[in-house]
Structures are given as C-alpha cells and as structure tokens.
Write a protein that holds these residues in place. Structure first.
Motif, short mmCIF file in Angstrom:
data_model
loop_
_atom_site.label_atom_id
_atom_site.label_comp_id
_atom_site.label_asym_id
_atom_site.label_seq_id
_atom_site.Cartn_x
_atom_site.Cartn_y
_atom_site.Cartn_z
N CYS A 105 37.10 41.32 32.48
CA CYS A 105 37.30 41.62 33.95
C CYS A 105 36.00 41.96 34.82
CB CYS A 105 38.14 43.04 33.96
SG CYS A 105 39.85 43.00 33.39
N ASP A 122 41.57 39.80 32.72
CA ASP A 122 41.20 39.16 33.70
C ASP A 122 41.39 39.51 35.10
OD1 ASP A 122 40.69 36.95 31.79
OD2 ASP A 122 42.70 36.86 31.44
N SER A 123 41.27 40.61 35.31
CA SER A 123 41.27 41.19 36.55
C SER A 123 39.93 41.43 37.27
CB SER A 123 42.38 42.42 36.53
OG SER A 123 43.63 42.09 35.94
N ASN A 181 47.46 41.75 34.38
CA ASN A 181 47.00 40.34 34.17
C ASN A 181 46.67 39.44 35.35
OD1 ASN A 181 46.94 39.08 31.21
ND2 ASN A 181 49.06 39.74 31.24
N ARG A 182 45.37 39.17 35.56
CA ARG A 182 45.18 38.41 36.69
C ARG A 182 45.38 39.15 37.95
NH1 ARG A 182 47.78 34.79 33.51
NH2 ARG A 182 49.41 34.51 34.87
N THR A 211 51.30 41.03 37.06
CA THR A 211 50.90 39.64 36.72
C THR A 211 50.52 39.08 38.35
OG1 THR A 211 51.99 39.32 34.56
CG2 THR A 211 51.07 37.33 35.47
N ASP A 212 49.38 38.54 38.39
CA ASP A 212 49.10 37.81 39.71
C ASP A 212 49.48 38.68 40.89
OD1 ASP A 212 48.00 35.42 38.29
OD2 ASP A 212 50.16 35.15 37.93
#
Length: 265
Positions: free
Chosen positions: A196, A172-173, A149-150, A122-123
């Motif tokens: 994405c 969401d990457s 995620n991201r 994540t992030d």
C-alpha cells in the motif's frame, strides 16, 4: 421496476438485479442473497452515471439477514450524499458476506459503510467524505472480517478506515491527501497491510495499528503529518518489513528515501 427496492422485493436468492444509468433516491433494504449491479461495473462512465443518492437525508443500502449464509454483491455504482448514523451502506450482524466492487463513495456525512459482518471491498474509491461524530470513520468495520483490494481513499475529512476486528487485510491500496484532525488519517485498528501507498495525509498519525502478529510489508509511508506509522501496544509482536518509511523505522529491509512519485496530471 420503478425502484431498486421493488426489484429486490420480487427477487429470489441468487438473482441478479441490473440497474440502468440514472439517479435513484431512498434507501434499499436487502434481506436475501443478491447481485445488484449497474449495466457495466467495469466502465467508469457507467459507474459515474448510475447514482444512488441519499440526498443528505437517508442511507442508501441496508443489508440485513437472520442467517449468516447470505452472499450479496453491490457493483458498479456511484453512492453519494448519504447521512445515516448506521452508514450509507449498512451491513448488520449476522448478515453473511457483502462484496462491494467498482463503487465510488463520495460526499457522505456519516460513515459511507458501517459493517457488522464479513465485508470485501475491491476496486472502490472513497473521496471527499466528511463524516461526523459519533461515526467518525468513512469505512467503519465494527465486527467481521474485512478485505480491501485495490481501493483509493483520497481527500476524506475523517479517518478513512477503522477496523475493530482482527481479521482485516488491506492489499494494493492508496491512502492519500486525507485529513483527520486529531485522529488517524488513513487506517486505525487491527489490520495487516500489504503493498500500500500511504502519503500526504494529515492527522494525529497516518496509520495506528494494534494487535498480535500484525504484518506490514512492501508499503510506502511518506510525507504524512505529523507521523506516518504508530504501533499501539508496542510489546505485542508485529512485523514491519521491506517498506519505505520516512524518518526510518526498525525492521528487516525498511529504508527511508524519496519514492519519486509521478504527478498523475
């Protein structure tokens, strides 16, 4: 404690280890459920100054446990210069779940992450990694579920993400400006891909996915050379929809247009 390993050795399941800014070398082995984080994983300045450095000689973390209930978290570090065939961060089987948040992986000469168990990213950022054979992938998911995620994968010189396990979901990457001559330049393996952006990558193909029931939706595939998307085993059921795909691609709601990217500079 003078080293992260010393703190891990004295910790109990469920403890939290907070690492102050600085550069830490050597590999840390973890065999219990722990949170290991910087002083503020949400502050980019803290992440950039809390460095785990493999010095091109070792990996950085090895998570290994004999019981599958282990739940560990790694958060808020710059993890760099690893060189271990088992990955700079290695998660062995069966080691439960590892959550990696707000980490920056850069300059690794073998896989940045090599996972044989459940992994959640994540992030995170993965940049300028130059992994070499036989570990040709920046994130190598050999077994176990994977959720992304991201995350940002940019300017890597091998396939950024390889997954050999069906339960993989990427949300969401961004995969941009990666170069993997002769290999997939963004994603290879079993993966569902949602929301994405996959652009300006160079390799045999940007995304090469396989498996029954693959879902790719609301994505952008643009300026990838020579090809943006390839579905392995085309007789298997796959759903590619509502995506901007250069040179067109069959599927409900798919279209080809200039995405009109904005220069971040």
């Amino acid at each position: 404690y003078e080293t992260i390993q010393d703190a891990v050795n004295d910790a109990f399941d469920g403890d939290e280890i907070i690492v102050f800014p600085g550069t830490y070398t050597g590999q840390t082995s973890v065999n219990k459920s722990l949170i290991i984080r910087s002083t503020d994983p949400n502050d980019p300045a803290v992440v950039g100054s809390t460095i785990i450095d493999g010095q091109f000689a070792t990996g950085c973390f090895n998570f290994s446990s004999s019981y599958p209930a282990m739940q560990s978290e790694l958060s808020g570090f710059t993890i760099q210069n690893g060189s271990d065939i088992n990955g700079s961060v290695h998660l062995s089987y069966p080691s439960g779940t590892l959550n990696i948040k707000n980490c920056w992986f850069r300059f690794h000469r073998q896989s940045a992450i090599y996972s044989h168990s459940a992994l959640n990213l994540t992030d995170c950022k993965f940049t300028e990694n130059t992994t070499s054979s036989p570990a040709r992938f920046v994130v190598y998911n050999n077994y176990g579920s994977l959720t992304v995620n991201r995350c940002l994968f940019s300017r890597n010189y091998r396939t950024p993400l390889y997954t050999d396990y069906p339960n993989t979901n990427i949300y969401d990457s961004v995969f941009v400006l990666n170069n993997a001559a002769g290999y997939a330049s963004a994603i290879y393996g079993w993966a569902n891909i949602f929301n994405c952006t996959i652009a300006d990558n160079t390799g045999s193909v940007a995304v090469d996915v396989r498996g029954f029931g693959t879902i790719i939706t609301n994505c952008i595939f643009y300026r990838n050379s020579p090809l943006g998307l390839y579905l392995d085993f085309p007789y298997q059921t796959k759903d590619v929809s509502y995506s901007l795909i250069q040179d067109d691609y069959p599927g409900e709601g798919n279209f080809d247009a200039d995405p009109m990217f904005v220069d971040p500079n």
